[in-house]
Design a protein around this motif. Structure first.
Motif, mmCIF file in Angstrom:
data_model
loop_
_atom_site.group_PDB
_atom_site.id
_atom_site.type_symbol
_atom_site.label_atom_id
_atom_site.label_comp_id
_atom_site.label_asym_id
_atom_site.label_seq_id
_atom_site.Cartn_x
_atom_site.Cartn_y
_atom_site.Cartn_z
ATOM 1 N N ALA A 1 61.342 -8.458 -40.401
ATOM 2 C CA ALA A 1 62.433 -9.014 -39.602
ATOM 3 C C ALA A 1 63.540 -9.577 -40.490
ATOM 4 C CB ALA A 1 61.887 -10.105 -38.678
ATOM 5 N N LYS A 2 63.161 -10.257 -41.554
ATOM 6 C CA LYS A 2 64.148 -10.846 -42.463
ATOM 7 C C LYS A 2 64.975 -9.772 -43.159
ATOM 8 C CE LYS A 2 61.804 -15.179 -43.665
ATOM 9 N NZ LYS A 2 61.140 -15.921 -44.765
ATOM 10 N N LEU A 3 64.339 -8.690 -43.576
ATOM 11 C CA LEU A 3 65.082 -7.638 -44.268
ATOM 12 C C LEU A 3 66.079 -6.979 -43.321
ATOM 13 C CD1 LEU A 3 65.674 -6.024 -46.763
ATOM 14 C CD2 LEU A 3 63.735 -4.533 -46.240
ATOM 15 N N TYR A 4 65.661 -6.688 -42.099
ATOM 16 C CA TYR A 4 66.612 -6.118 -41.137
ATOM 17 C C TYR A 4 67.766 -7.085 -40.877
ATOM 18 C CZ TYR A 4 63.982 -1.946 -39.732
ATOM 19 O OH TYR A 4 63.370 -0.713 -39.702
ATOM 20 N N SER A 5 67.466 -8.378 -40.796
ATOM 21 C CA SER A 5 68.527 -9.368 -40.591
ATOM 22 C C SER A 5 69.503 -9.354 -41.758
ATOM 23 C CB SER A 5 67.921 -10.761 -40.432
ATOM 24 O OG SER A 5 67.218 -10.882 -39.213
ATOM 25 N N ALA A 6 68.971 -9.304 -42.971
ATOM 26 C CA ALA A 6 69.820 -9.279 -44.169
ATOM 27 C C ALA A 6 70.695 -8.040 -44.207
ATOM 28 C CB ALA A 6 68.955 -9.354 -45.424
ATOM 29 N N LEU A 7 70.252 -6.972 -43.542
ATOM 30 C CA LEU A 7 71.003 -5.714 -43.509
ATOM 31 C C LEU A 7 71.923 -5.619 -42.296
ATOM 32 C CD1 LEU A 7 68.120 -3.346 -44.683
ATOM 33 C CD2 LEU A 7 70.053 -4.166 -46.042
ATOM 34 N N GLY A 8 72.043 -6.714 -41.550
ATOM 35 C CA GLY A 8 73.043 -6.779 -40.486
ATOM 36 C C GLY A 8 72.559 -6.568 -39.079
ATOM 37 N N ALA A 9 71.272 -6.282 -38.883
ATOM 38 C CA ALA A 9 70.772 -5.972 -37.550
ATOM 39 C C ALA A 9 70.626 -7.218 -36.690
ATOM 40 C CB ALA A 9 69.427 -5.255 -37.643
ATOM 41 N N GLY A 10 70.703 -7.016 -35.383
ATOM 42 C CA GLY A 10 70.259 -8.021 -34.436
ATOM 43 C C GLY A 10 68.762 -7.852 -34.273
ATOM 44 N N VAL A 11 67.993 -8.919 -34.469
ATOM 45 C CA VAL A 11 66.538 -8.807 -34.540
ATOM 46 C C VAL A 11 65.867 -9.597 -33.429
ATOM 47 C CG1 VAL A 11 64.511 -9.293 -35.962
ATOM 48 C CG2 VAL A 11 66.591 -8.406 -37.027
ATOM 49 N N VAL A 12 64.850 -8.993 -32.839
ATOM 50 C CA VAL A 12 63.991 -9.658 -31.865
ATOM 51 C C VAL A 12 62.631 -9.847 -32.520
ATOM 52 C CG1 VAL A 12 62.927 -9.553 -29.588
ATOM 53 C CG2 VAL A 12 65.196 -8.541 -29.957
ATOM 54 N N ILE A 13 62.135 -11.080 -32.527
ATOM 55 C CA ILE A 13 60.836 -11.369 -33.127
ATOM 56 C C ILE A 13 59.886 -11.879 -32.045
ATOM 57 C CG2 ILE A 13 61.710 -11.784 -35.437
ATOM 58 C CD1 ILE A 13 61.632 -14.776 -34.885
ATOM 59 N N THR A 14 58.627 -11.532 -32.178
ATOM 60 C CA THR A 14 57.649 -11.943 -31.179
ATOM 61 C C THR A 14 56.292 -12.168 -31.821
ATOM 62 O OG1 THR A 14 56.651 -11.344 -29.056
ATOM 63 C CG2 THR A 14 57.079 -9.556 -30.589
ATOM 64 N N GLY A 15 55.560 -13.116 -31.269
ATOM 65 C CA GLY A 15 54.240 -13.465 -31.757
ATOM 66 C C GLY A 15 53.696 -14.614 -30.935
ATOM 67 N N ARG A 16 52.476 -15.029 -31.252
ATOM 68 C CA ARG A 16 51.853 -16.094 -30.464
ATOM 69 C C ARG A 16 52.201 -17.487 -30.967
ATOM 70 N NH1 ARG A 16 45.655 -14.456 -30.458
ATOM 71 N NH2 ARG A 16 46.208 -14.053 -32.631
#
Length: 273
Positions: free
Chosen positions: A35-50
């Motif tokens: 998720a962090k790498l995609y964010s650093a590359l400009g993406a809008g990121v959705v993260i999910t977990g418990r």
């Protein structure tokens, strides 16, 4: 390819500005780094977990890394729950109206022999998270991935390469996900959707079991790995990003192994021997 600047395309292949990426199991560990790498590359990121606390921290760090200060969307969810899976879908589409990359990273690592009294329960939990949840999300997001000609990247494991005692539930789930990867690659190719997997070895992340077994595995792995060390989460993240980038535009149904070569040295007692 006349008139097309293929070299410029390669130079810009890691620019995910305007793209939307969903990473499951991203409250920590490998999913966090993806998720962090995609964010650093400009993406809008959705993260999910418990773990809501983990998601909050990762979302803040994604925002710090984002070139445009985009904060990741946090969706606490238990992927064994169908209602939660649909909520992940609904909130993602409500927020972004699209999806470009789905990374099925969430997984459970549960120890049991095939003849143990609790094996069928362990198998059920493994299949629900590693296989059923991934397939459910793929089915839900398929119409939007068709629109973006998007990518699906599934995280599997090199332990599927060899029979491994005490780990049958996990192996069956991951092997199922590998078969789903190749079959869906064929089914979805006419729609421009590419489906690939990253098969990992031992990655120094965070403890995966509530006992000392994980430390035993990570401690002995470097000596068994041709490259002489365990992997790092960023190395898995780089492979995922590559497979979802334009550099991999003619790759689908592929299993990219990121294991330092350890698959050639593991035996049946590798995990818990």
């Amino acid at each position: 390819m006349s008139g097309k600047d293929i070299y410029s395309e390669v130079r810009n292949s890691r620019d995910f500005t305007g793209k939307v990426v969903l990473v499951t199991g991203s409250a920590g560990g490998i999913g966090e780094q993806i998720a962090k790498l995609y964010s650093a590359l400009g993406a809008g990121v959705v993260i999910t977990g418990r773990r809501a606390d983990g998601l909050k921290r990762v979302a803040q760090e994604c925002q710090q890394l984002s070139p445009t200060n985009l904060k990741a969307i946090e969706i606490p969810a238990d992927l064994t729950n169908d209602d939660d899976l649909h909520r992940v879908f609904n909130e993602t589409i409500k927020t972004f109206k699209r999806l470009d990359v789905l990374v099925n990273n969430a997984g459970v690592y549960l120890k049991a022999n095939g003849t143990d009294d609790n094996f069928l329960d362990i198998l059920d939990k493994s299949l629900k998270v590693d296989l059923k949840a991934s397939l459910t999300l793929i089915r839900l997001f398929q119409p939007y991935l068709k629109q973006t000609k998007g990518n699906i990247v599934n995280i599997t494991s090199v332990v599927t390469e060899r029979p491994s005692k005490s780990f049958l539930g996990y192996q069956l789930a991951k092997q199922g996900l590998e078969m789903a990867t190749t079959t869906l690659a064929l089914e979805l190719a006419p729609h421009g959707i590419r489906v690939n997997s990253v098969s990992i070895g031992v990655v120094r992340s965070y403890p995966l079991w509530p006992d000392a077994d994980v430390e035993k595995v990570t401690a002995k792995s470097p000596a068994m790995t041709p490259l002489g060390r365990n992997g790092e989460p960023i190395e898995v993240a780089k492979a995922v990003v590559f497979l979802s980038s334009s550099d991999a535009s003619f790759i689908t149904g592929h299993k990219l192994e990121v294991d330092g070569g350890i698959k050639y040295n593991i035996g049946s007692d590798y995990m818990f021997g």
